[in-house]
Design an enzyme around this catalytic site. Structure first.
Site, PDB file in Angstrom:
ATOM      1  N   LYS A 175       5.126   4.249  -1.083  1.00  0.00           N
ATOM      2  CA  LYS A 175       5.329   5.582  -1.649  1.00  0.00           C
ATOM      3  C   LYS A 175       6.689   6.174  -1.261  1.00  0.00           C
ATOM      4  CE  LYS A 175       0.365   6.518  -1.858  1.00  0.00           C
ATOM      5  NZ  LYS A 175      -0.782   7.233  -1.258  1.00  0.00           N
ATOM      6  N   GLY A 219       0.812  -1.204   0.000  1.00  0.00           N
ATOM      7  CA  GLY A 219       0.000   0.000   0.000  1.00  0.00           C
ATOM      8  C   GLY A 219       0.848   1.257   0.000  1.00  0.00           C
ATOM      9  N   SER A 220       0.376   2.256   0.704  1.00  0.00           N
ATOM     10  CA  SER A 220       1.008   3.569   0.638  1.00  0.00           C
ATOM     11  C   SER A 220       2.374   3.636   1.292  1.00  0.00           C
ATOM     12  CB  SER A 220       0.087   4.615   1.270  1.00  0.00           C
ATOM     13  OG  SER A 220      -1.078   4.780   0.477  1.00  0.00           O
ATOM     14  N   THR A 221       2.764   2.634   2.078  1.00  0.00           N
ATOM     15  CA  THR A 221       4.128   2.650   2.619  1.00  0.00           C
ATOM     16  C   THR A 221       5.155   2.560   1.493  1.00  0.00           C
ATOM     17  OG1 THR A 221       4.081   0.243   2.972  1.00  0.00           O
ATOM     18  CG2 THR A 221       3.433   1.639   4.826  1.00  0.00           C
ATOM     19  N   MET A 245      -5.059   3.276  -0.573  1.00  0.00           N
ATOM     20  CA  MET A 245      -5.471   4.209   0.469  1.00  0.00           C
ATOM     21  C   MET A 245      -4.284   4.501   1.356  1.00  0.00           C
ATOM     22  SD  MET A 245      -9.090   2.443   1.394  1.00  0.00           S
ATOM     23  CE  MET A 245      -9.382   3.493   2.795  1.00  0.00           C
TER      24      MET A 245
END
Length: 550
Positions: A219, A215-217, A549
């Protein structure tokens, strides 16, 4: 008469020669095959004729041996088995060994030649040294904080010392009692059946051998790629990213859970986890650049050992632009182990360098003399030091003013990144809650710890920041223990979160283990240092969707 005597003597000599040839064949040519024959119990009897060496955490053994009085005499015992099972694994007379029990079996069983007083001594004497000890890098208070934080929920926690790579905590939940597998008989077989058929998979080491969409980690990896490639030169400048953002070559709109993401800067995108900005930056970096960046962090590496093997974290090498956009926010086919994401946080904390992670500090003889010590090694240079320093500032801002506020620790500099990863058919599964972070005491020259937490099927609605709500408090408690240990060690003049590296444990007696040590009293429940700040002023939002998310 003499002629017949001579013939009989010749026949006896021939039979003796045949006997000698057969003995050589059995002892040399077929020895390996006979030793490996399941019907030959001599090896098993010899293997369990003496107690195994100990696995040590914070100077205290977490294993022992019990005299069963059976043919396979000494059975393995475990102190606080479920807490340390992801580290120790099990040593079973029926089902073999796993984890440190397997990786360091030669030392623990006494068969490693390094334990012998002289080279080839055991071969000449046909004997075996007493089992040696394995001193781990785990810190007990951090392990307990992680285990207590997960509280039986499916998930994992990994904490590293960024500067050295030492694994300070390694927790997988739910866990199991390895001692029930130690011996033989129907009870052991029943326990094996129960554990291996449980839907919660308690024997799965989720910290090392389970991969999840990060997920967003992820990024953080995309941001590092954009900065190193020069796609972003000013982290505070607008990125000219539309909101809503249509995935390249498709009509699919990529949503944001955060507000204000249109034309947002990289700094704002990490602070509030804007999908559109990070997906656009991944596309701008390009497939080759993103693959190279991910591999610098350790993705697609099949060689990592700590010393137990670690599952491969993946980033696809062949993707269309829309798939690359989704992969750049930790979705599509991107997967990572909790250890891998702890390495991502550690790379930022350690100015771009990833130290080789390891779990065994040293091995010793039964008398305490050091046999071998794990040196510090560089694993990879994930990004340039200047990029790492910029990401440090942005991760700190994400905790101080953004989605990671639940990880803040008064008196410490904390950087973090939340993630809520979608999964399941059509992304209908309840999201995985992620949080990666690092922490540095205000009076320290370098971060003390980097941590990754994943909680499977976190109970949070899709509109909540469940990475910050479910995983960040666990990371905070583990980092708080690391900072406390570092402060105590500085006050006493001993090495900090690293423990007593450089001193060997006192000699231990062999034989039945002593009584179980008194359980450590539980720490008081941590209080939340602050609440999540209100969202920034409303900006147009994209349509609700499913991917990436915060």
């Amino acid at each position: 008469m003499i002629r017949y005597i001579r013939r009989a003597a010749a026949l006896c000599l021939l039979l003796l020669a045949a006997l000698l040839v057969n003995a050589v064949r059995v002892m040399l040519v077929e020895a390996g095959e006979l030793d490996a024959n399941p019907a030959n119990r001599r090896g098993s009897i010899a293997r369990w004729a003496e107690p195994r060496g100990e696995i040590v955490v914070d100077g205290k053994p977490v294993t022992g041996s019990r005299d069963s009085g059976e043919q396979l005499r000494w059975e393995r015992t475990y102190r606080r088995g479920p807490l340390y099972a992801p580290v120790t694994g099990y040593a079973s007379q029926t089902y073999g060994t796993t984890m440190v029990e397997h990786a360091e079996d030669g030392i623990l069983a006494g068969t490693d030649p390094m334990l012998a007083p002289l080279p080839l001594w055991n071969d000449l004497t046909r004997g075996r040294s007493p089992g040696g000890d394995v001193v781990t890098t785990i810190r007990a208070p951090m392990q307990e904080a992680a285990y207590r934080g997960l509280d039986g929920k499916r998930g994992a926690v990994v904490a590293l010392e960024p500067s050295s790579g030492r694994i300070l905590a390694l927790v997988s939940s739910p866990s199991y009692e390895p001692g029930v597998l130690s011996g033989t008989g129907p009870d052991v077989k029943d326990a094996w059946t129960r554990l291996t058929t449980s839907p919660n998979q308690p024997m799965l080491n989720r910290a090392l051998r389970q991969t999840y969409p990060p997920g967003s980690t992820f990024k953080i990896v995309t941001a590092a790629a954009a900065l190193d490639a020069g796609v972003v030169r000013d982290v505070d400048a607008p990125t000219d990213t539309p909101d809503p953002f249509v995935l390249p070559g498709t009509r699919q709109v990529l949503p944001n859970s955060a507000r204000g993401c249109e034309d947002a800067s990289l700094a704002y995108a990490l602070q509030w986890s804007c999908n559109t900005v990070m997906a656009g930056l991944g596309v701008d970096v390009g497939l080759a650049g993103m693959v190279e960046a991910a591999e610098r962090f350790g993705f697609d590496d099949t060689t990592l050992r700590v010393p137990s093997w670690v599952a491969k974290s993946t980033f696809d090498r062949d993707m269309s632009p829309d798939q690359l956009a989704l992969s750049s926010i930790g979705q599509f086919n991107t997967t990572a182990t909790p250890l891998q994401m702890a390495m991502v946080a550690a790379a930022v904390a350690n100015t771009g360098e990833i130290a080789q992670p390891y779990l065994v500090d040293r091995t010793t003889t039964s008398g305490g003399a050091t046999v071998d010590r794990t040196p510090r090694r560089t694993h990879r240079q994930a990004m340039s030091p200047s990029t790492a320093l910029q990401l440090q500032r942005l991760m700190v801002k994400a905790v101080d003013e953004g989605t990671g506020a639940n990880a803040a620790i008064p008196g410490a500099r904390v950087g973090g990144k939340t993630g809520t990863a979608q999964h399941g058919l059509g992304n209908t599964g309840t999201p995985y809650a992620w949080f990666i972070a690092w922490a540095q005491a205000e009076d320290s020259g370098r971060p003390a710890v980097a941590v990754a937490v994943v909680v499977e099927d976190a109970e949070a609605s899709r509109t909540d920041i469940s990475g910050g709500g479910s995983a960040a408090p666990i990371a905070r408690d583990v980092m708080r223990e690391a900072l406390r240990l570092e402060a105590e060690s500085r006050a006493s003049g001993t090495p900090g979160a690293r423990g007593t590296r450089g001193t060997d444990p006192p000699p231990r007696p062999h034989g039945p283990p002593g009584t179980r040590p008194a359980p450590r009293p539980a720490d008081p429940p941590a209080t939340r240092p602050r609440t999540i700040p209100p969202s920034p002023p409303p900006r147009p939002r994209g349509a609700p969707g499913t991917a990436g998310m915060p």
